[in-house]
Design an enzyme around this catalytic site. Structure first.
Site, PDB file in Angstrom:
ATOM      1  N   GLY A  12       0.819  -1.098  -0.093  1.00  0.00           N
ATOM      2  CA  GLY A  12       0.059  -0.112   0.043  1.00  0.00           C
ATOM      3  C   GLY A  12       0.892   1.208  -0.264  1.00  0.00           C
ATOM      4  O   GLY A  12       2.175   1.159   0.107  1.00  0.00           O
ATOM      5  N   CYS A 130      -3.253  11.557   9.835  1.00  0.00           N
ATOM      6  CA  CYS A 130      -2.451  12.202   9.328  1.00  0.00           C
ATOM      7  C   CYS A 130      -2.587  13.725   9.416  1.00  0.00           C
ATOM      8  O   CYS A 130      -1.643  14.469   9.580  1.00  0.00           O
ATOM      9  CB  CYS A 130      -2.209  11.986   7.812  1.00  0.00           C
ATOM     10  SG  CYS A 130      -3.918  11.478   6.827  1.00  0.00           S
ATOM     11  N   GLY A 161      -4.543   9.854   0.877  1.00  0.00           N
ATOM     12  CA  GLY A 161      -4.840   9.895   2.118  1.00  0.00           C
ATOM     13  C   GLY A 161      -5.730   8.895   2.318  1.00  0.00           C
ATOM     14  O   GLY A 161      -6.075   8.238   3.404  1.00  0.00           O
ATOM     15  N   ARG A 236     -11.405  16.952   0.643  1.00  0.00           N
ATOM     16  CA  ARG A 236     -10.524  16.204  -0.238  1.00  0.00           C
ATOM     17  C   ARG A 236     -10.500  17.071  -1.380  1.00  0.00           C
ATOM     18  O   ARG A 236     -11.237  17.394  -1.885  1.00  0.00           O
ATOM     19  CB  ARG A 236     -11.360  14.834  -0.431  1.00  0.00           C
ATOM     20  CG  ARG A 236     -10.300  13.938  -1.239  1.00  0.00           C
ATOM     21  CD  ARG A 236      -9.323  13.228  -0.294  1.00  0.00           C
ATOM     22  NE  ARG A 236      -9.801  12.478   0.574  1.00  0.00           N
ATOM     23  CZ  ARG A 236      -9.303  11.909   1.871  1.00  0.00           C
ATOM     24  NH1 ARG A 236      -7.943  12.192   1.770  1.00  0.00           N
ATOM     25  NH2 ARG A 236      -9.766  11.121   2.817  1.00  0.00           N
ATOM     26  N   HIS A 243      -0.943  16.809   2.366  1.00  0.00           N
ATOM     27  CA  HIS A 243      -1.924  17.518   3.066  1.00  0.00           C
ATOM     28  C   HIS A 243      -1.668  19.075   3.305  1.00  0.00           C
ATOM     29  O   HIS A 243      -0.587  19.112   3.923  1.00  0.00           O
ATOM     30  CB  HIS A 243      -2.649  16.807   4.322  1.00  0.00           C
ATOM     31  CG  HIS A 243      -3.024  15.509   4.160  1.00  0.00           C
ATOM     32  ND1 HIS A 243      -3.485  14.855   2.948  1.00  0.00           N
ATOM     33  CD2 HIS A 243      -3.542  14.516   5.173  1.00  0.00           C
ATOM     34  CE1 HIS A 243      -4.077  13.772   3.083  1.00  0.00           C
ATOM     35  NE2 HIS A 243      -4.138  13.633   4.330  1.00  0.00           N
ATOM     36  N   ASN A 316       1.743  13.563   3.714  1.00  0.00           N
ATOM     37  CA  ASN A 316       0.685  12.766   4.578  1.00  0.00           C
ATOM     38  C   ASN A 316       1.283  11.257   4.548  1.00  0.00           C
ATOM     39  O   ASN A 316       0.650  10.722   5.551  1.00  0.00           O
ATOM     40  CB  ASN A 316      -0.438  12.848   4.044  1.00  0.00           C
ATOM     41  CG  ASN A 316      -0.913  12.631   2.627  1.00  0.00           C
ATOM     42  OD1 ASN A 316      -0.258  13.098   1.608  1.00  0.00           O
ATOM     43  ND2 ASN A 316      -1.699  11.426   2.298  1.00  0.00           N
TER      44      ASN A 316
HETATM   45  N1  LIG Z   1      -2.684   7.201   3.276  1.00  0.00           N
HETATM   46  C1  LIG Z   1      -2.508   8.128   4.512  1.00  0.00           C
HETATM   47  O1  LIG Z   1      -2.113   9.486   4.381  1.00  0.00           O
HETATM   48  C2  LIG Z   1      -2.621   7.574   5.588  1.00  0.00           C
HETATM   49  C3  LIG Z   1      -2.067   8.255   6.924  1.00  0.00           C
HETATM   50  C4  LIG Z   1      -2.347   7.743   7.959  1.00  0.00           C
HETATM   51  C5  LIG Z   1      -2.698   6.395   8.450  1.00  0.00           C
HETATM   52  N2  LIG Z   1      -3.324   5.624   7.183  1.00  0.00           N
HETATM   53  C6  LIG Z   1      -3.618   4.625   7.382  1.00  0.00           C
HETATM   54  O2  LIG Z   1      -3.003   3.597   6.950  1.00  0.00           O
HETATM   55  C7  LIG Z   1      -3.860   2.344   6.499  1.00  0.00           C
HETATM   56  C8  LIG Z   1      -3.082   1.955   5.089  1.00  0.00           C
HETATM   57  O3  LIG Z   1      -3.471   3.248   4.344  1.00  0.00           O
HETATM   58  P1  LIG Z   1      -2.855   3.061   2.668  1.00  0.00           P
HETATM   59  O4  LIG Z   1      -2.971   4.450   2.129  1.00  0.00           O
HETATM   60  O5  LIG Z   1      -1.407   2.543   2.728  1.00  0.00           O
HETATM   61  O6  LIG Z   1      -3.869   2.046   2.085  1.00  0.00           O
HETATM   62  P2  LIG Z   1      -3.759   1.349   0.655  1.00  0.00           P
HETATM   63  O7  LIG Z   1      -2.884   1.879  -0.153  1.00  0.00           O
HETATM   64  O8  LIG Z   1      -5.107   1.112   0.180  1.00  0.00           O
HETATM   65  O9  LIG Z   1      -2.996  -0.019   1.046  1.00  0.00           O
HETATM   66  C9  LIG Z   1      -3.612  -0.965   1.883  1.00  0.00           C
HETATM   67  C10 LIG Z   1      -2.588  -2.109   2.454  1.00  0.00           C
HETATM   68  O10 LIG Z   1      -3.418  -2.932   3.278  1.00  0.00           O
HETATM   69  C11 LIG Z   1      -3.377  -4.176   2.763  1.00  0.00           C
HETATM   70  N3  LIG Z   1      -4.425  -5.033   3.428  1.00  0.00           N
HETATM   71  C12 LIG Z   1      -5.550  -4.978   2.853  1.00  0.00           C
HETATM   72  N4  LIG Z   1      -6.412  -5.847   3.267  1.00  0.00           N
HETATM   73  C13 LIG Z   1      -5.468  -6.702   4.184  1.00  0.00           C
HETATM   74  C14 LIG Z   1      -5.452  -7.979   4.833  1.00  0.00           C
HETATM   75  N5  LIG Z   1      -6.867  -8.510   4.853  1.00  0.00           N
HETATM   76  N6  LIG Z   1      -4.566  -8.584   5.235  1.00  0.00           N
HETATM   77  C15 LIG Z   1      -3.459  -8.209   5.060  1.00  0.00           C
HETATM   78  N7  LIG Z   1      -3.323  -6.864   4.616  1.00  0.00           N
HETATM   79  C16 LIG Z   1      -4.208  -6.214   3.890  1.00  0.00           C
HETATM   80  C17 LIG Z   1      -3.275  -4.068   1.442  1.00  0.00           C
HETATM   81  O11 LIG Z   1      -2.688  -5.202   0.709  1.00  0.00           O
HETATM   82  P3  LIG Z   1      -3.116  -5.939  -0.709  1.00  0.00           P
HETATM   83  O12 LIG Z   1      -2.349  -5.117  -1.759  1.00  0.00           O
HETATM   84  O13 LIG Z   1      -2.953  -7.388  -0.474  1.00  0.00           O
HETATM   85  O14 LIG Z   1      -4.780  -5.663  -0.811  1.00  0.00           O
HETATM   86  C18 LIG Z   1      -2.237  -2.905   1.185  1.00  0.00           C
HETATM   87  O15 LIG Z   1      -0.941  -3.215   1.415  1.00  0.00           O
HETATM   88  C19 LIG Z   1      -5.080   2.743   6.557  1.00  0.00           C
HETATM   89  O16 LIG Z   1      -5.544   2.388   7.993  1.00  0.00           O
HETATM   90  C20 LIG Z   1      -5.198   4.325   6.781  1.00  0.00           C
HETATM   91  O17 LIG Z   1      -6.192   4.796   7.310  1.00  0.00           O
HETATM   92  C21 LIG Z   1      -3.136   6.220   6.019  1.00  0.00           C
END
Ligand SMILES: NC(=O)c1ccc[n+]([C@@H]2O[C@H](COP(=O)([O-])OP(=O)(O)OC[C@H]3O[C@@H](n4cnc5c(N)ncnc54)[C@H](OP(=O)(O)O)[C@@H]3O)[C@@H](O)[C@H]2O)c1
Length: 342
Positions: A12, A130, A161, A236, A243, A316
């Site tokens: 991710g 974030c 995000g 958004r 951000h 972020n």
């Molecule tokens: N993006 C930001 O700015 C930000 C900031 C703070 C916090 N966060 C938090 O961080 C988390 C991830 O955000 P992201 O932006 O990286 O999301 P993302 O790009 O959608 O990536 C999600 C990740 O989670 C994995 N995943 C999903 N379902 C899973 C499962 N059942 N078992 C194991 N792995 C699984 C996915 O793997 P696959 O590829 O195999 O599906 C992928 O590696 C969220 O909780 C989000 O709220 C994000």
């Protein structure tokens, strides 16, 4: 001393940044494991010059793993973090699953690093949301000086995000505007995000605020000071990464814009870019890949007795997520608080 580290959500947006930052900051690693869902079994991700093959979280054995940097959403964290923590591995979680649990410290190292010492109750430490993170990095040194009483913030949140699918939606919707027949319907966001702004992040709460807005209130109270009143509007915007926030702050005591600028120049994690000229402020594109939280446009709010208004920008995926998680692990190591799992 070196440590075994697992990154959950390694395919991710945040997980990839975690791997980059662990390598960039030369975190003392014995072995690193990239984990994601079963769908990604065998998918390759980079760790410096090396390539890691992702393994399935559901079948991975955490025995002997010291740190788990978890970034796979709230539902996965709720199910897996306690099981991983029970193996003696410290979970540093990026979702909102544990942030409001009294037995789980919610930590921004520049603001409340000492809170890491309370990690052992559940073996879980939560990373804040974030947009709260970057705001508090900038507000903490001002709070120490003049005591903040109230914050009014409007965010301009990038699509990263909301995960990698959200970035794809902005990209394909933008292209679709120019290629007849390739228009893309909103899926990840409720309305079109290309060339638009959506004043709705998260879900609606009963009082009309959204969950992202509520997080800013609750997390500021838990991390900085329960007495601070916060009202937020989270928006958004069609920006890929970075951000931005327009923040209006009221203080108990007097503080000038010039003094705030000086305090922030000395503050950890903050870079002040504030010149009253055409390029004298930072935009989200310029903060991508950076560690710092940038503060610009610091000025007096003449409508209240002691008030300042400012513009705060940060990457972020880095300070807003991955960098903060790695900094928390560094705090545990630096303070010799970790009981090694190995
Ligand atoms: N993006 C930001 O700015 C930000 C900031 C703070 C916090 N966060 C938090 O961080 C988390 C991830 O955000 P992201 O932006 O990286 O999301 P993302 O790009 O959608 O990536 C999600 C990740 O989670 C994995 N995943 C999903 N379902 C899973 C499962 N059942 N078992 C194991 N792995 C699984 C996915 O793997 P696959 O590829 O195999 O599906 C992928 O590696 C969220 O909780 C989000 O709220 C994000």
């Amino acid at each position: 001393m070196s440590y075994n580290v697992a990154v959950v959500g390694a395919t991710g947006n945040v997980g990839r940044e975690m791997l980059s930052i662990l390598e960039e900051r030369q975190f003392p690693i014995k072995e690193v494991h990239a984990l994601a869902s079963r769908r990604s079994n065998g998918v390759e991700v980079s760790f410096g010059d090396a390539t890691l093959k992702c393994k399935d979280l559901a079948t991975f054995d955490f025995s002997g793993v010291d740190f788990c940097l978890m970034s796979a959403g709230g539902a996965v964290s709720k199910e897996w973090s306690p099981k991983i923590a029970a193996k003696g591995c410290v979970v540093i979680d990026n979702s909102s699953a544990w942030r409001y649990d009294q037995d789980v410290p919610l930590v921004v190292p520049e603001v409340n690093a000492d809170a890491v010492a309370r990690y052992a109750k559940k073996n879980i430490i939560a990373n804040p949301n974030c947009q709260t993170m970057q705001m508090l990095v900038a507000l903490k040194p001002l709070h120490d000086r003049a005591t903040i009483t109230r914050v009014v913030v409007a965010t301009y949140q990038s699509v990263s995000g909301a995960g990698k699918d959200a970035m794809d939606e902005l990209w394909s919707q933008t292209k679709g505007k120019y290629v007849p027949g390739q228009e893309v319907e909103p899926k990840k966001f409720p309305k079109e995000i290309a060339f638009n702004c959506i004043p709705y992040c998260g879900t609606f709460m009963e009082d009309g605020y959204t969950s992202e807005e509520w997080k800013m209130v609750a997390e500021t109270k838990k991390i900085l000071d329960p007495k601070i009143k916060v009202t937020a509007t989270c928006v958004r915007v069609p920006v890929f990464v970075g951000h931005s926030e327009a923040v209006n702050v009221e203080f108990e005591r007097s503080i000038t814009a010039a003094r705030a600028r000086d305090i922030l120049r000395d503050a950890p994690g903050v870079l002040v870019v504030d010149k009253r000229e055409d390029e004298g402020y930072v935009t989200p594109i310029e903060c991508v890949g950076e560690y710092a939280t940038f503060v610009s446009r610091i000025r007096k709010d003449p409508t209240v007795e002691h008030g300042l208004t400012m513009w705060i920008v940060s990457d972020n995926l880095r300070k807003g997520a991955a960098l903060n998680a790695v900094q928390i692990a560094e705090e545990l190591v630096g303070r010799r608080l970790l009981k090694t799992a190995a």
